[in-house]
Design a protein around this motif. Structure first.
Motif, short mmCIF file in Angstrom:
data_model
loop_
_atom_site.label_atom_id
_atom_site.label_comp_id
_atom_site.label_asym_id
_atom_site.label_seq_id
_atom_site.Cartn_x
_atom_site.Cartn_y
_atom_site.Cartn_z
N PHE A 1 -1.21 -16.48 8.62
CA PHE A 1 -2.52 -16.98 9.06
C PHE A 1 -3.67 -16.28 8.35
O PHE A 1 -4.68 -16.89 8.05
CB PHE A 1 -2.67 -16.81 10.58
CG PHE A 1 -1.93 -17.84 11.38
CD1 PHE A 1 -2.39 -19.15 11.45
CD2 PHE A 1 -0.77 -17.51 12.05
CE1 PHE A 1 -1.71 -20.11 12.19
CE2 PHE A 1 -0.08 -18.46 12.80
CZ PHE A 1 -0.55 -19.77 12.86
N HIS A 2 -3.47 -15.00 8.04
CA HIS A 2 -4.51 -14.28 7.31
C HIS A 2 -4.69 -14.85 5.92
O HIS A 2 -5.81 -15.06 5.46
CB HIS A 2 -4.14 -12.80 7.18
CG HIS A 2 -4.38 -12.01 8.41
ND1 HIS A 2 -3.45 -11.92 9.42
CD2 HIS A 2 -5.47 -11.29 8.81
CE1 HIS A 2 -3.96 -11.17 10.37
NE2 HIS A 2 -5.16 -10.78 10.04
N GLY B 1 -6.12 -18.36 6.16
CA GLY B 1 -7.51 -18.25 6.59
C GLY B 1 -8.41 -17.83 5.44
O GLY B 1 -9.50 -18.39 5.26
N THR B 2 -7.96 -16.87 4.68
CA THR B 2 -8.74 -16.40 3.53
C THR B 2 -8.87 -17.49 2.48
O THR B 2 -9.96 -17.78 1.99
CB THR B 2 -8.06 -15.17 2.90
OG1 THR B 2 -7.93 -14.17 3.89
CG2 THR B 2 -8.86 -14.65 1.72
N ILE C 1 -8.63 -20.66 2.82
CA ILE C 1 -9.45 -21.78 3.29
C ILE C 1 -10.94 -21.46 3.16
O ILE C 1 -11.75 -22.31 2.81
CB ILE C 1 -9.08 -22.15 4.75
CG1 ILE C 1 -7.74 -22.91 4.77
CG2 ILE C 1 -10.17 -23.00 5.40
CD1 ILE C 1 -7.20 -23.20 6.14
N GLU C 2 -11.28 -20.20 3.43
CA GLU C 2 -12.68 -19.79 3.34
C GLU C 2 -13.20 -19.85 1.90
O GLU C 2 -14.34 -20.22 1.66
CB GLU C 2 -12.87 -18.36 3.86
CG GLU C 2 -12.62 -18.19 5.33
CD GLU C 2 -13.65 -18.90 6.19
OE1 GLU C 2 -14.84 -18.64 5.98
OE2 GLU C 2 -13.24 -19.72 7.03
N GLY C 3 -12.35 -19.42 0.96
CA GLY C 3 -12.81 -19.33 -0.42
C GLY C 3 -12.34 -20.48 -1.28
O GLY C 3 -11.98 -21.55 -0.78
N PHE D 1 -8.30 -17.55 -5.70
CA PHE D 1 -8.11 -16.11 -5.60
C PHE D 1 -6.98 -15.67 -6.52
O PHE D 1 -5.94 -16.34 -6.58
CB PHE D 1 -7.72 -15.71 -4.17
CG PHE D 1 -8.81 -15.93 -3.16
CD1 PHE D 1 -9.67 -14.89 -2.82
CD2 PHE D 1 -9.00 -17.17 -2.56
CE1 PHE D 1 -10.67 -15.08 -1.87
CE2 PHE D 1 -10.01 -17.37 -1.63
CZ PHE D 1 -10.84 -16.33 -1.29
N ASP E 1 -7.21 -10.11 -5.88
CA ASP E 1 -8.28 -10.51 -4.97
C ASP E 1 -7.75 -10.55 -3.54
O ASP E 1 -8.36 -10.02 -2.62
CB ASP E 1 -8.81 -11.91 -5.32
CG ASP E 1 -9.52 -11.94 -6.66
OD1 ASP E 1 -9.98 -10.88 -7.11
OD2 ASP E 1 -9.60 -13.03 -7.25
N ARG F 1 -7.18 -7.30 -1.93
CA ARG F 1 -8.41 -6.67 -1.47
C ARG F 1 -8.98 -7.35 -0.23
O ARG F 1 -9.53 -6.70 0.66
CB ARG F 1 -9.45 -6.68 -2.61
CG ARG F 1 -9.18 -5.61 -3.66
CD ARG F 1 -10.29 -5.56 -4.70
NE ARG F 1 -10.22 -6.65 -5.65
CZ ARG F 1 -9.60 -6.60 -6.84
NH1 ARG F 1 -9.01 -5.48 -7.20
NH2 ARG F 1 -9.58 -7.63 -7.64
N GLU F 2 -8.81 -8.66 -0.18
CA GLU F 2 -9.34 -9.41 0.95
C GLU F 2 -8.56 -9.12 2.25
O GLU F 2 -9.15 -9.00 3.31
CB GLU F 2 -9.24 -10.91 0.70
CG GLU F 2 -10.10 -11.42 -0.43
CD GLU F 2 -11.58 -11.33 -0.13
OE1 GLU F 2 -11.93 -11.33 1.06
OE2 GLU F 2 -12.37 -11.25 -1.08
N ILE G 1 -6.10 -23.29 12.71
CA ILE G 1 -6.62 -21.95 12.50
C ILE G 1 -7.95 -21.76 13.21
O ILE G 1 -8.23 -20.72 13.79
CB ILE G 1 -6.71 -21.65 10.99
CG1 ILE G 1 -5.30 -21.59 10.41
CG2 ILE G 1 -7.47 -20.35 10.73
CD1 ILE G 1 -5.22 -21.41 8.92
#
Lengths: 120, 120
Positions: free
Chosen positions: A33-34, A37-38, A40-42, A45, A49, A52-53, A102
């Motif tokens: 999910f992390h 989620g990441t 989907i936001e950006g 990557f 990247d 780091r996220e 999510i």
DNA sequence: GAAAGTACTATCCATTAGGAAACTATCCTT
DNA sequence: AAGGATAGTTTCCTAATGGATAGTACTTTC
């Protein structure tokens, strides 16, 4: 005394439960999910990247989880022929259909925090 | 070359990710969604009812998961003073707020099944 | 040529999750 | 007194999860 009949064995319930199992088996593990989620936001990557996220994830886990997600067509992996080889990970159109799931999860979590901190 | 800055470290993203972690840690394990899904569909269930409803679960797991859910106030446990002692499990008002989450999960799972069986 | 950045893979190890089976204890029916 | 229903607990064991560390391979920069 007759044995109490099973209540929720209607086809609708069976399908519903099966569906929940399916979803959770695809999204199993600590990090899926992390990552989603990441992504989907950006937009796009690189592997580093994402390292780091996503705070706390190790390279083995990230690599393994990304492979899982790619297998299920939720994430795309594109190798770019750049100077030091880079890879671009992005959410697929199909993966983006998980947004509502999510979002509900995040929404509930936020309200949960408030209910714990606030009136209780 | 400067190290690429972290992108999604805005407060909103942090909170969102934290929220997802919170939710998933409360709902972790193989059976929580099944139990909640069942409890949401019905009204009140005895321990043995749940054993029958939730296909494959063992009594140890059911007992443990119910305790977890009760601790988080998602499920209520009421001991009835009936002839052979019975216990009634039910979803709490708070637990019912998980309906949208579970519905989205089920919805996605159903569409997933269709996309696998159908055009692919 | 050494360091550092890209993207991983491989190995080792510890913890946890979770299943199977047996057991406790009370009560009702036969 | 035996059998079956209630509601669990306890023990044992295995398989999966996931963290830490190190190593591979290539390229660019200093």
């Amino acid at each position: 005394m007759k044995k109490k009949a099973v209540i929720n064995n209607t086809p609708a319930c069976q399908v519903r439960m099966q569906a929940i199992s399916d979803t959770m088996s695809i999204l199993s593990g600590k990090w899926k999910f992390h990552i989603l989620g990441t992504l989907i936001e950006g937009d796009k990557f690189g592997f580093m990247d994402l390292m780091r996220e996503i705070d706390g994830i190790g390279n083995k886990m990230l690599s393994k989880e990304l492979q899982d997600l790619e297998l299920n067509h939720l994430v795309s992996r594109t190798v770019m022929n750049t100077k030091p080889i880079t890879v671009e990970y992005a959410i697929t159109e199909y993966g983006a259909t998980l947004s509502p799931v999510i979002n509900e999860l995040a929404k509930w979590g936020i309200e949960y925090r408030q209910s714990v901190h606030g009136a209780k």
